[in-house]
Design an enzyme around this catalytic site. Structure first.
Site, PDB file in Angstrom:
ATOM      1  N   HIS A  80     -32.615 -49.099  70.064  1.00  0.00           N
ATOM      2  CA  HIS A  80     -31.986 -50.199  69.364  1.00  0.00           C
ATOM      3  C   HIS A  80     -32.566 -51.485  69.659  1.00  0.00           C
ATOM      4  O   HIS A  80     -32.877 -52.411  69.108  1.00  0.00           O
ATOM      5  CB  HIS A  80     -30.348 -50.439  69.733  1.00  0.00           C
ATOM      6  CG  HIS A  80     -29.460 -49.406  68.982  1.00  0.00           C
ATOM      7  ND1 HIS A  80     -29.788 -48.809  67.574  1.00  0.00           N
ATOM      8  CD2 HIS A  80     -28.589 -48.736  69.448  1.00  0.00           C
ATOM      9  CE1 HIS A  80     -28.888 -47.926  67.764  1.00  0.00           C
ATOM     10  NE2 HIS A  80     -28.097 -47.817  68.558  1.00  0.00           N
ATOM     11  N   HIS A 134     -31.143 -44.675  74.551  1.00  0.00           N
ATOM     12  CA  HIS A 134     -30.631 -44.761  73.297  1.00  0.00           C
ATOM     13  C   HIS A 134     -30.682 -46.296  72.750  1.00  0.00           C
ATOM     14  O   HIS A 134     -31.167 -46.724  72.033  1.00  0.00           O
ATOM     15  CB  HIS A 134     -29.326 -44.225  73.124  1.00  0.00           C
ATOM     16  CG  HIS A 134     -28.781 -44.244  71.928  1.00  0.00           C
ATOM     17  ND1 HIS A 134     -28.416 -43.473  70.906  1.00  0.00           N
ATOM     18  CD2 HIS A 134     -27.748 -45.528  71.512  1.00  0.00           C
ATOM     19  CE1 HIS A 134     -27.617 -43.972  69.832  1.00  0.00           C
ATOM     20  NE2 HIS A 134     -27.284 -45.090  70.357  1.00  0.00           N
ATOM     21  N   GLU A 135     -30.086 -47.059  73.820  1.00  0.00           N
ATOM     22  CA  GLU A 135     -29.851 -48.315  73.800  1.00  0.00           C
ATOM     23  C   GLU A 135     -31.320 -49.066  73.589  1.00  0.00           C
ATOM     24  O   GLU A 135     -31.534 -49.899  73.015  1.00  0.00           O
ATOM     25  CB  GLU A 135     -29.130 -48.961  74.888  1.00  0.00           C
ATOM     26  CG  GLU A 135     -27.645 -48.695  74.819  1.00  0.00           C
ATOM     27  CD  GLU A 135     -26.803 -48.866  73.314  1.00  0.00           C
ATOM     28  OE1 GLU A 135     -27.055 -49.661  72.729  1.00  0.00           O
ATOM     29  OE2 GLU A 135     -26.119 -47.855  73.165  1.00  0.00           O
TER      30      GLU A 135
END
Length: 656
Positions: free
Chosen positions: A22, A18-19
């Site tokens: 980003h 997920h990170e």
């Protein structure tokens, strides 16, 4: 412990990707990433690479990517940091915020596609069937005639997705809930549709009064005997050394004497088709005797209550006759009042003269209640003659009395050497066709009669089994002490409940568990089915569950304490790891989908909040002042932390 560590690593991986989404998009649009962290709190691992501080926090739940200009508490205007988050255009910020959830959604779809390619997961038949295994006899649903074996196809006209809906729908629906389904006659195959409305009520077996039910307490399941092994007592070999041999644990309890074999499926007990373990337990524990009755020119089976003599209202003639029977049956060593008998006045040749009543008015009312599970439990009539008990012929009253002193049950099994796995889309149809009703009726109709058959087709009538309580079946003193300790711990938990009504309900349930009769067959298992929907179907199914849960949460229908937090998610993955890699993959995909969708919620501090703020900026053409951003984000950050702690607290309560 290994499974727990693997579960933590699995969830940490979901946070990492997920990170990473980003991070990748932030670098792509020219933002400067200062820190990439998995977990919160003081770092236990730090490494500087490509101008980014990579770290792992001691609390491995969650993570973040810190981009330049996101420190709102500094005196710098974040919009003037050219390579910072707010220094980029709103559309670039939306791309960065959206990248993390999208990676989770894509990963979930990828995992579901992988599951589909490898053939799906093995699940229990009971997890997806529409058929009912047990209905609360005290429920409104039961009073409306819905019984084990019937089908619920929808709640409030919303299709049943899985057995979880039997709890989930009452929890999240209106106080009055409608059920649509079919009453099923398994002899004729006839289905009669029903559409009933019932009030949801506190689940009779739950310690939390907020857990509701419509009256459905268990889905249907197969009852397949797969004996487990247990260490026997050490024996010495010819060399004088002790060997620890293995034997079927059920041999310790004498169940093997019934003639049951591995892979046998229990299909019939004392006249009832079997649909669940809970149904079986209740049939064993209601102290009824299976008798063969002659009424005129017909014979039939009936389940008649066994009651201790001391509970029957005094009757001089009955007492005198029973005393004679006790002597003729060789039961002089048993105290007269402790004898078991039937609540009927009987002649010497076991012909019914009329009913007898109990001293306890409440028990007497239950005994002669018109609400019976089936015609098997209907009261006997004057002139009926009992010709057999538990399949054993009786010629006189004393024979009947002797047979009644030990409860036994008759069981018919389906004997198959191999049981292929079924597809979950066909399992209910296969269940309907799996037992030949004519063969079952042929065996059942001959119970206790001359010429009765013991087997027909793949069905076999076992020798009578005497059910016992768990304590009576304990193999040794250590096992008995363990059972007693478990019961004592359960009582302590119930005693600690603040609600007197809830305490009273659960203490009654615990007393029922203590006296519950079981067959002593360890290893009763459900049939495995292959559950393999397409990746998109599974994706939308899980997404729909998430949407329904969130809707119920925000509407107040669902108590947030029933949600799983980080500890709960670790526990789910850890338990699935014990079931196999495919279950782990499914739950990693489902949790990834959860992370993706939850992060898209339009709440400040979540990715959806950042997207909403950027869209507002596009719509108004005005930048939000940093101090305003701080006032918006910080309270929500505090609320999110508190909610995180709340979920963790409830997770730990459930664990311990």
């Amino acid at each position: 412990m290994v499974h727990i560590l693997l579960a933590i690593l699995g969830i940490s991986f979901l946070i990492f990707i997920h990170e990473l989404g980003h991070y990748w998009m932030a670098r792509r649009v020219g933002m400067k990433v200062e820190t990439f962290s998995i977990g919160f709190g003081r770092p236990i691992f730090v490494r500087q690479w490509q101008g980014v501080k990579w770290q792992v926090g001691w609390l491995p739940f969650g993570g973040y990517v810190k981009i330049a200009g996101t420190d709102l508490e500094s005196n710098k205007d974040p919009y003037k940091v050219s390579d910072g988050f707010f220094g980029k255009t709103p559309w670039q910020r939306i791309k960065v915020a959206l990248a993390g959830p999208l990676v989770n959604l894509l990963f979930a779809l990828l995992v579901f596609a992988l599951l589909w390619v490898v053939g799906g997961r093995e699940k229990r038949f009971g997890e997806f069937t529409q058929k009912l295994g047990w209905v609360d006899p005290k429920s409104h649903l039961y009073m409306l005639g819905v019984r084990p074996g019937d089908e619920v196809i929808s709640y409030d006209h919303q299709p049943l997705r899985s057995a979880k809906d039997h709890i989930y729908r009452p929890l999240t629906g209106e106080p009055t809930i409608s059920l649509q389904g079919n009453k099923v006659n398994y002899t004729t195959g006839e289905r009669t549709p029903f559409d009933v409305q019932v009030d949801s009520y506190s689940h009779p077996e739950s310690m939390d009064p907020g857990i509701l039910t419509s009256g459905v307490l268990e889905s249907a399941s197969y009852l397949i005997y797969q004996p487990v092994t247990a260490p026997s007592s050490p024996v010495k070999n010819s060399a004088g050394k002790e060997n620890q041999t293995q034997k079927a644990a059920d041999e310790q309890y004498g169940a093997a004497a019934s003639g049951i074999q591995p892979n046998d499926r229990l299909v019939w007990v004392d006249g009832h088709r079997l649909f669940s373990v809970k149904q079986l337990q209740n049939l064993l524990s209601d102290h009824r005797a299976l008798v063969t009755v002659k009424r005129g020119d017909t014979t039939f089976l009936a389940r008649v209550p066994r009651v201790p003599v001391h509970e029957i209202r005094p009757n001089a003639g009955f007492k005198e006759e029973l005393t004679d029977w006790q002597f003729e049956a060789g039961l002089e060593g048993t105290k007269w009042g402790n004898l078991w008998t039937l609540p009927y006045d009987l002649t010497n040749n076991a012909v019914v003269k009329g009913p007898l009543h109990l001293i306890d008015a409440e028990k007497d009312h239950e005994l002669w209640s018109e609400m019976v599970d089936s015609s098997l439990e209907a009261p006997l009539q004057a002139g009926d003659q009992i010709v057999a008990v538990y399949g054993n012929p009786v010629r006189a009253g004393y024979d009947l009395l002797k047979e009644l002193q030990e409860q036994r049950v008759l069981v018919i099994v389906q004997r198959l050497s191999f049981r292929p796995k079924m597809d979950s889309t066909q399992e209910d149809h296969v269940f309907d066709q799996s037992i030949a009703s004519a063969d079952l009726e042929k065996i059942a109709s001959g119970v206790g009669l001359p010429g009765g058959v013991q087997a027909d087709g793949d069905l076999v009538l076992l020798r009578p089994i005497a059910p016992k309580t768990r304590l009576e079946l304990a193999a040794n003193e250590q096992e008995r002490d363990q059972i007693k300790q478990e019961l004592q711990q359960q009582r302590q938990v119930v005693d600690s409940l603040s609600s007197a009504e809830q305490r009273e309900k659960l203490l009654a349930y615990l007393e029922k568990l203590e006296t519950m009769q079981v067959l002593g067959l360890k290893g009763i298992q459900d049939q495995k089915v292959v559950y393999n929907p397409g990746p998109f179907a599974l994706f939308w199914s899980v997404a729909d569950e998430i949407k329904s849960t969130l809707g119920s949460l925000f509407s107040g229908a669902l108590n947030p304490k029933w949600l799983s937090g980080p500890v709960g998610m670790v526990q789910i993955v850890q338990q699935s790891a014990m079931q196999g890699l495919r279950e782990v993959l499914y739950w990693l995909g489902a949790i990834s989908l959860n992370l993706g969708l939850l992060n898209l919620l339009p709440i400040p501090v979540l990715d959806g909040g950042s997207i909403l703020i950027s869209l507002l900026e596009i719509a108004t053409g005005r930048k939000i002042h940093p101090k305003t951003l701080e006032k918006i984000i910080i309270p929500f950050a505090i609320l999110l932390i508190l909610f995180f702690l709340f979920l963790t607290y409830n997770d730990l309560l459930r664990v311990f």
